[in-house]
Design an enzyme around this catalytic site. Structure first.
Site, PDB file in Angstrom:
ATOM      1  CG  ASP A  67      -0.276  -0.398   2.513  1.00  0.00           C
ATOM      2  OD1 ASP A  67       0.967  -0.428   2.570  1.00  0.00           O
ATOM      3  OD2 ASP A  67      -0.993  -0.667   3.476  1.00  0.00           O
ATOM      4  CG  ASN A 136      -9.180  -1.284  11.860  1.00  0.00           C
ATOM      5  OD1 ASN A 136      -8.211  -1.889  11.384  1.00  0.00           O
ATOM      6  ND2 ASN A 136      -9.674  -0.202  11.304  1.00  0.00           N
ATOM      7  CG  HIS A 138      -6.020  -1.972   8.713  1.00  0.00           C
ATOM      8  ND1 HIS A 138      -6.150  -0.958   9.630  1.00  0.00           N
ATOM      9  CD2 HIS A 138      -4.705  -1.944   8.337  1.00  0.00           C
ATOM     10  CE1 HIS A 138      -4.988  -0.360   9.809  1.00  0.00           C
ATOM     11  NE2 HIS A 138      -4.079  -0.944   9.030  1.00  0.00           N
ATOM     12  CD  GLU A 143      -8.816   1.292   7.728  1.00  0.00           C
ATOM     13  OE1 GLU A 143      -8.865   0.359   8.544  1.00  0.00           O
ATOM     14  OE2 GLU A 143      -8.314   2.399   7.995  1.00  0.00           O
TER      15      GLU A 143
HETATM   16  C1  GLP Z   1      -0.569   0.485   8.572  1.00  0.00           C
HETATM   17  C2  GLP Z   1      -0.176  -0.364   7.392  1.00  0.00           C
HETATM   18  C3  GLP Z   1      -0.417  -1.842   7.636  1.00  0.00           C
HETATM   19  C4  GLP Z   1       0.167  -2.217   8.993  1.00  0.00           C
HETATM   20  C5  GLP Z   1      -0.506  -1.430  10.077  1.00  0.00           C
HETATM   21  C6  GLP Z   1      -0.022  -1.781  11.473  1.00  0.00           C
HETATM   22  O1  GLP Z   1      -1.921   0.743   8.604  1.00  0.00           O
HETATM   23  N1  GLP Z   1      -0.874   0.010   6.192  1.00  0.00           N
HETATM   24  O2  GLP Z   1       0.144  -2.604   6.596  1.00  0.00           O
HETATM   25  O3  GLP Z   1      -0.004  -3.600   9.205  1.00  0.00           O
HETATM   26  O4  GLP Z   1      -0.224  -0.058   9.836  1.00  0.00           O
HETATM   27  O5  GLP Z   1       1.179  -1.135  11.728  1.00  0.00           O
HETATM   28  P1  GLP Z   1       2.143  -1.458  12.926  1.00  0.00           P
HETATM   29  O6  GLP Z   1       2.874  -2.671  12.525  1.00  0.00           O
HETATM   30  O7  GLP Z   1       3.020  -0.257  13.048  1.00  0.00           O
HETATM   31  O8  GLP Z   1       1.288  -1.680  14.121  1.00  0.00           O
END
Ligand code: GLP
Length: 243
Positions: A67, A136, A138, A143
């Site tokens: 992404d 959440n 995702h 989402e």
């Molecule tokens: C963002 C990214 C996700 C990731 C999420 C959790 O939203 N788009 O790919 O998994 O954050 O991030 P973290 O690993 O910092 O908790």
């Protein structure tokens, strides 16, 4: 589904990196689906370490990142393109022309999503997709929604995600409100999926992913149906699972 239960972030990172290393050793021209966020950083550090020690050669690999924020240029230090360079690409040897990530500067969402789907198709799909998980549930930036979206899509980020990601930006207003994300289809078609999760703030999402109903309101729950899904998680992230 296979759950690799580890003690902490460091063990999680080593286990996830080992799975990626095994993939690259077994198939040097692997297509690696990569993720951002704080969860995979430790695994990337291990891969860099093993590459620098001469144990891992990425020169035949290709990548497709999950992404990118809409509106951020590749040089913006909050863009995922920048994150990937800093945390992995600048330190290993994948040729630049084989690094793929959605283009956040393309204002035409339909065109960008179609382009990125074509990139993934031309790569022949993804061999190993690495995932983190949002609080959440995702994955990528898919989402919670009424339906699972198959292709690359432009999403409106939820308040929960904006709140979680604001720590990386100077001000909350600076967090982009939209992102391009690989769809659930490409993730489910990946031949192997490895998710990393660490810490108690992921425990509810992990419980819903592993033991909850399969629903687009918890996008990661669809991974229960994946034929080779490995969850690498630490004790805190697994703490809310029914035994
Ligand atoms: C963002 C990214 C996700 C990731 C999420 C959790 O939203 N788009 O790919 O998994 O954050 O991030 P973290 O690993 O910092 O908790």
């Amino acid at each position: 589904m296979r759950i690799i239960s580890v003690k902490d972030y460091q063990e999680m990172s080593r286990a996830a990196a080992s799975l990626i290393a095994a993939q690259v050793l077994g198939k040097p021209d692997s297509v690696l689906g990569l993720a951002t966020g704080s969860s995979p950083i430790g695994a990337y550090q291990k891969l860099i370490e093993w590459h620098k020690a001469g144990a891992l050669d990425f020169s035949a690999c290709s990548t497709a990142n999950l992404d990118e924020y809409v509106g951020l240029t590749k040089d913006n230090d909050q863009s995922y393109a920048y994150f990937m360079r800093q945390n992995l690409f600048d330190h290993i040897n994948i040729p630049a022309e084989r690094l793929n990530i959605p283009d956040g500067t393309n204002p035409n969402a339909a065109a960008e999503c179609a382009r990125y789907d074509k990139v993934i198709e031309e790569l022949g799909g993804i061999d190993l997709q690495l995932l983190g998980i949002g609080r959440n549930g995702h994955i990528g930036f898919n989402e919670p929604a009424d339906v699972f979206v198959r292709g690359t899509n432009c999403v409106q980020l939820t308040e929960s995600t904006i709140d979680a990601n604001k720590r990386f930006f100077a001000r909350e207003e600076d967090v982009p409100r939209q992102a391009y994300t690989m769809g659930i289809g490409a993730i489910m078609l990946a031949r192997k999926v490895v998710m990393v999760a660490s810490g108690e703030d992921k425990a509810d999402a992990i419980r819903a992913t592993v033991q909850g109903d399969i629903t687009p309101y918890v996008p990661a729950s669809i991974l229960q149906l994946h034929r080779d899904f490995v969850l690498v998680a630490d004790e805190a992230a697994l703490s809310k699972l029914d035994k």
